[in-house]
Write an enzyme that holds these catalytic residues in place. Structure first.
Site, mmCIF file in Angstrom:
data_model
loop_
_atom_site.group_PDB
_atom_site.id
_atom_site.type_symbol
_atom_site.label_atom_id
_atom_site.label_comp_id
_atom_site.label_asym_id
_atom_site.label_seq_id
_atom_site.Cartn_x
_atom_site.Cartn_y
_atom_site.Cartn_z
ATOM 1 N N HIS A 121 -32.528 -13.604 21.995
ATOM 2 C CA HIS A 121 -33.011 -13.565 23.385
ATOM 3 C C HIS A 121 -34.273 -14.416 23.479
ATOM 4 O O HIS A 121 -35.215 -14.219 22.685
ATOM 5 C CB HIS A 121 -33.350 -12.133 23.797
ATOM 6 C CG HIS A 121 -32.187 -11.196 23.712
ATOM 7 N ND1 HIS A 121 -31.372 -10.921 24.789
ATOM 8 C CD2 HIS A 121 -31.708 -10.456 22.681
ATOM 9 C CE1 HIS A 121 -30.444 -10.052 24.420
ATOM 10 N NE2 HIS A 121 -30.616 -9.750 23.144
ATOM 11 N N ASN A 134 -36.976 -14.603 25.516
ATOM 12 C CA ASN A 134 -38.306 -13.980 25.634
ATOM 13 C C ASN A 134 -38.644 -13.065 24.463
ATOM 14 O O ASN A 134 -39.820 -12.897 24.141
ATOM 15 C CB ASN A 134 -38.441 -13.238 26.970
ATOM 16 C CG ASN A 134 -38.798 -14.193 28.092
ATOM 17 O OD1 ASN A 134 -39.941 -14.604 28.246
ATOM 18 N ND2 ASN A 134 -37.791 -14.609 28.852
ATOM 19 N N HIS A 154 -42.483 -11.200 29.582
ATOM 20 C CA HIS A 154 -42.064 -11.735 30.886
ATOM 21 C C HIS A 154 -43.275 -12.105 31.739
ATOM 22 O O HIS A 154 -43.223 -13.045 32.519
ATOM 23 C CB HIS A 154 -41.180 -10.717 31.624
ATOM 24 C CG HIS A 154 -39.832 -10.560 30.994
ATOM 25 N ND1 HIS A 154 -39.108 -9.397 31.013
ATOM 26 C CD2 HIS A 154 -39.084 -11.441 30.279
ATOM 27 C CE1 HIS A 154 -37.968 -9.566 30.347
ATOM 28 N NE2 HIS A 154 -37.936 -10.799 29.892
ATOM 29 N N PRO A 179 -31.726 -15.185 33.626
ATOM 30 C CA PRO A 179 -32.383 -16.015 34.654
ATOM 31 C C PRO A 179 -33.139 -15.130 35.640
ATOM 32 O O PRO A 179 -32.613 -14.136 36.128
ATOM 33 C CB PRO A 179 -31.213 -16.719 35.337
ATOM 34 C CG PRO A 179 -30.077 -16.621 34.388
ATOM 35 C CD PRO A 179 -30.269 -15.340 33.642
ATOM 36 N N HIS A 196 -23.586 -6.472 24.594
ATOM 37 C CA HIS A 196 -24.249 -5.471 23.752
ATOM 38 C C HIS A 196 -23.441 -4.194 23.930
ATOM 39 O O HIS A 196 -23.245 -3.732 25.054
ATOM 40 C CB HIS A 196 -25.677 -5.232 24.228
ATOM 41 C CG HIS A 196 -26.629 -6.323 23.877
ATOM 42 N ND1 HIS A 196 -26.469 -7.616 24.299
ATOM 43 C CD2 HIS A 196 -27.779 -6.305 23.142
ATOM 44 C CE1 HIS A 196 -27.473 -8.353 23.834
ATOM 45 N NE2 HIS A 196 -28.278 -7.588 23.131
ATOM 46 N N GLU A 253 -25.178 0.221 21.278
ATOM 47 C CA GLU A 253 -26.465 0.062 20.559
ATOM 48 C C GLU A 253 -27.129 1.427 20.434
ATOM 49 O O GLU A 253 -27.890 1.713 19.504
ATOM 50 C CB GLU A 253 -27.356 -0.902 21.354
ATOM 51 C CG GLU A 253 -28.620 -1.328 20.644
ATOM 52 C CD GLU A 253 -29.455 -2.308 21.464
ATOM 53 O OE1 GLU A 253 -29.036 -2.717 22.568
ATOM 54 O OE2 GLU A 253 -30.552 -2.665 20.991
HETATM 55 P P1 IMP Z 1 -34.878 -12.757 28.180
HETATM 56 O O1 IMP Z 1 -33.495 -12.468 28.659
HETATM 57 O O2 IMP Z 1 -35.084 -14.166 27.754
HETATM 58 O O3 IMP Z 1 -35.898 -12.329 29.203
HETATM 59 O O4 IMP Z 1 -35.130 -11.894 26.853
HETATM 60 C C1 IMP Z 1 -35.573 -10.562 26.843
HETATM 61 C C2 IMP Z 1 -34.518 -9.628 27.403
HETATM 62 O O5 IMP Z 1 -33.397 -9.572 26.501
HETATM 63 C C3 IMP Z 1 -34.964 -8.165 27.509
HETATM 64 O O6 IMP Z 1 -35.670 -7.930 28.701
HETATM 65 C C4 IMP Z 1 -33.634 -7.423 27.471
HETATM 66 O O7 IMP Z 1 -33.001 -7.425 28.718
HETATM 67 C C5 IMP Z 1 -32.792 -8.284 26.534
HETATM 68 N N1 IMP Z 1 -32.813 -7.727 25.162
HETATM 69 C C6 IMP Z 1 -33.530 -8.138 24.110
HETATM 70 N N2 IMP Z 1 -33.255 -7.381 23.016
HETATM 71 C C7 IMP Z 1 -32.352 -6.481 23.409
HETATM 72 C C8 IMP Z 1 -31.683 -5.429 22.735
HETATM 73 O O8 IMP Z 1 -31.850 -5.140 21.535
HETATM 74 N N3 IMP Z 1 -30.816 -4.686 23.491
HETATM 75 C C9 IMP Z 1 -30.571 -4.955 24.786
HETATM 76 N N4 IMP Z 1 -31.179 -5.940 25.438
HETATM 77 C C10 IMP Z 1 -32.069 -6.704 24.767
HETATM 78 ZN ZN ZN Z 2 -29.835 -8.286 21.826
#
Ligand code: IMP
Ligand code: ZN
Length: 351
Positions: A23, A25, A73, A107, A206, A209
Site C-alpha cells: 500500500h 501510504n 494521509h 484514490p 483482503h 485478515e
Molecule cells: P493508501 O491506500 O495508499 O492510502 O494506503 C493505506 C491504506 O491501505 C490504509 O488506509 C488501508 O485502507 C489500506 N491498508 C493498508 N494495510 C492494510 C491491511 O493490513 N489491511 C487492510 N487494509 C490495509
Molecule cells: Zn494490505
C-alpha cells in the site's frame, strides 16, 4: 558457518524479487515522512503549526496501524506530496532489488478541493512513469486502485471506472484491490467487485485478515478474485470453515502473505504460528509481500529472511519462491516470460 541476520538479509537483497502487496501510504519510510513534513511546513508557510510524532511502531495492534495510516494521509494531502511519496517508495523497493512492483493505493478526492480521485491517480501514474524512466529503469511498476471497505458505493464505482478507463489507455493500472479496516462490513461493495470482474479487470481482495463471517468469506471467494490478501483465518486449524477451505483449494487463488504485518498488527500471535507453512505444505500458491513496509518497518528481503528463519526456506527455495511469484502477477504471458529471463540472468550473475 551460520550467517547473522544482517548478512543473511544482505545476501537475500541480491535476489530479484516481486512485490505484489504494497500500500502506497503504508510504505512511506521514516526518511520520506520527514521530507513530507518539511514539504507540508513549506506549503503552509508556518514552521510551528505542523509536526508529526510518528508513534513507536512496535506498540501497534490493528487499530493502532489504522491510526498510523491516517497520520500518513495527513502528510500526503497534496499532489506534490503524493508525487514525492510515490517516487521514494518505488526507489526504496528498487534498492531492495524488487524488480517487479505492483503498488496499490486508494484514490482520494478533496484535499480541500485540490484533488479528485482521477487527478490523484494521474499524479501517482506520473510518478511511476518518471521514476521508471530515470532512476529505476530495470524495474517494472504497476498500479492497483484500492477500494476501502468504508467507502460508499458511489465512491467505489468512481474508483472502478477510473481503473476501467486506464486499463484500456495505459498499461500502468492493472487492477483493483479491496482493503481497509477488516472489521468493517464490505457487503455493500460486493456488486462493485462483481462488476470489476465482469469488466475483465484483475481483482485482489483482503480476505479473512480477522475472523470475518464464513458468509463474507464465501461470498468473496465466489466473486473469483485473482489474488487474495492475508487469508489469516482461512485454514480450518485457524477457525476457517471446511466448506470455504475446500472451495479455496479448488480455486487455488494465489495468496499474498505478509508475515511482519500480521505479527505486528497482532492478527497472528507469532511467526511460529503463522499460516504460511500450512499453505506451503499443501503446495498452495503463496507470495511473500510487505503490506506496509513503512508502518511495519520492514523490507521484502527481511520478509524472505523471516521465511527462511521460521519455515526453513533455503537460498534456492527463496529464489524459486521469487521466480514462481512471477506466475501470479497481473501481466501478459509475454511480460511474464521477459521477467523470467531477467530473473535467470540475475541468478547467474549472483552464482
Ligand atoms: P493508501 O491506500 O495508499 O492510502 O494506503 C493505506 C491504506 O491501505 C490504509 O488506509 C488501508 O485502507 C489500506 N491498508 C493498508 N494495510 C492494510 C491491511 O493490513 N489491511 C487492510 N487494509 C490495509
Ligand atoms: Zn494490505
Amino acid at each position: 558457518m551460520e550467517l547473522d541476520e544482517s548478512s543473511c538479509i544482505a545476501k537475500i537483497k541480491k535476489l530479484p524479487k516481486t512485490e505484489l502487496h504494497a500500500h502506497l501510504n503504508g510504505s512511506i519510510s521514516q526518511n520520506t515522512a520527514k521530507k513530507l513534513i518539511d514539504l507540508k511546513k513549506l506549503k503552509s508557510g508556518d514552521n510551528s503549526t505542523f509536526d508529526l510524532n510518528i508513534p513507536k511502531l512496535a506498540s501497534n495492534d490493528l487499530p493502532g496501524c489504522f491510526e498510523l495510516f491516517s497520520l500518513f494521509h495527513e502528510l500526503t494531502d497534496s499532489p506534490e506530496a503524493i508525487y514525492l511519496a510515490t517516487c521514494d517508495v518505488i526507489k526504496e523497493f528498487y534498492e531492495d532489488n524488487v524488480l517487479y512492483l505492483e503498488l496499490r493505493t486508494t484514490p482520494k478526492a478533496s484535499f480541500a478541493g485540490h484533488m479528485t480521485q482521477k487527478s490523484y491517480v494521474e499524479v501517482v501514474v506520473k510518478a511511476i512513469e518518471d521514476t521508471c524512466s530515470t532512476v529505476c529503469q530495470k524495474m517494472t511498476v504497476k498500479l492497483l486502485l484500492s477500494i476501502d471497505r468504508k467507502r460508499s458505493v458511489t465512491d467505489a464505482e468512481e474508483t472502478m471506472k477510473i481503473a476501467e478507463e486506464y486499463t484500456t489507455s495505459t498499461t500502468k493500472i492493472v487492477g483493483v484491490d479491496l482493503s481497509g479496516n477488516p472489521v468493517c462490513d464490505a457487503r455493500h461493495l460486493f456488486p462493485v467487485l462483481e462488476y470489476v470482474k465482469k469488466a475483465g479487470l484483475n481483482l485482489t481482495v483482503h480476505i479473512s485478515e480477522v475472523p470475518n463471517t464464513f458468509e463474507e468469506v464465501e461470498a468473496l471467494l465466489k466473486i473469483h478474485p485473482d489474488r487474495l490478501g492475508h487469508g489469516t483465518y482461512l485454514h480450518p486449524s485457524k477457525g476457517g470453515s471446511e466448506k470455504n477451505y475446500d472451495l479455496l483449494k479448488q480455486l487455488k487463488i494465489p495468496l499474498e502473505v505478509c508475515l511482519t504485518s500480521n505479527v505486528i498488527s497482532k492478527t497472528v500471535e507469532s511467526y511460529e504460528s503463522h499460516h504460511f507453512p500450512l499453505f506451503r505444505d499443501i503446495g498452495y500458491p503463496i507470495v511473500l509481500c510487505t503490506d506496509d513496509k513503512g508502518v511495519f518497518d520492514t523490507t521484502l528481503s527481511k520478509e524472505y529472511y523471516l521465511a527462511s528463519k521460521y519455515y526453513g526456506l533455503m537460498e534456492d527455495d527463496l529464489f524459486n519462491h521469487s521466480f514462481n511469484s512471477i506466475n501470479y502477477i497481473f501481466a501478459t504471458e509475454q511480460e511474464k516470460c521477459q521477467l523470467q529471463e531477467l530473473w535467470k540472468q540475475q541468478n547467474n550473475k549472483n552464482n
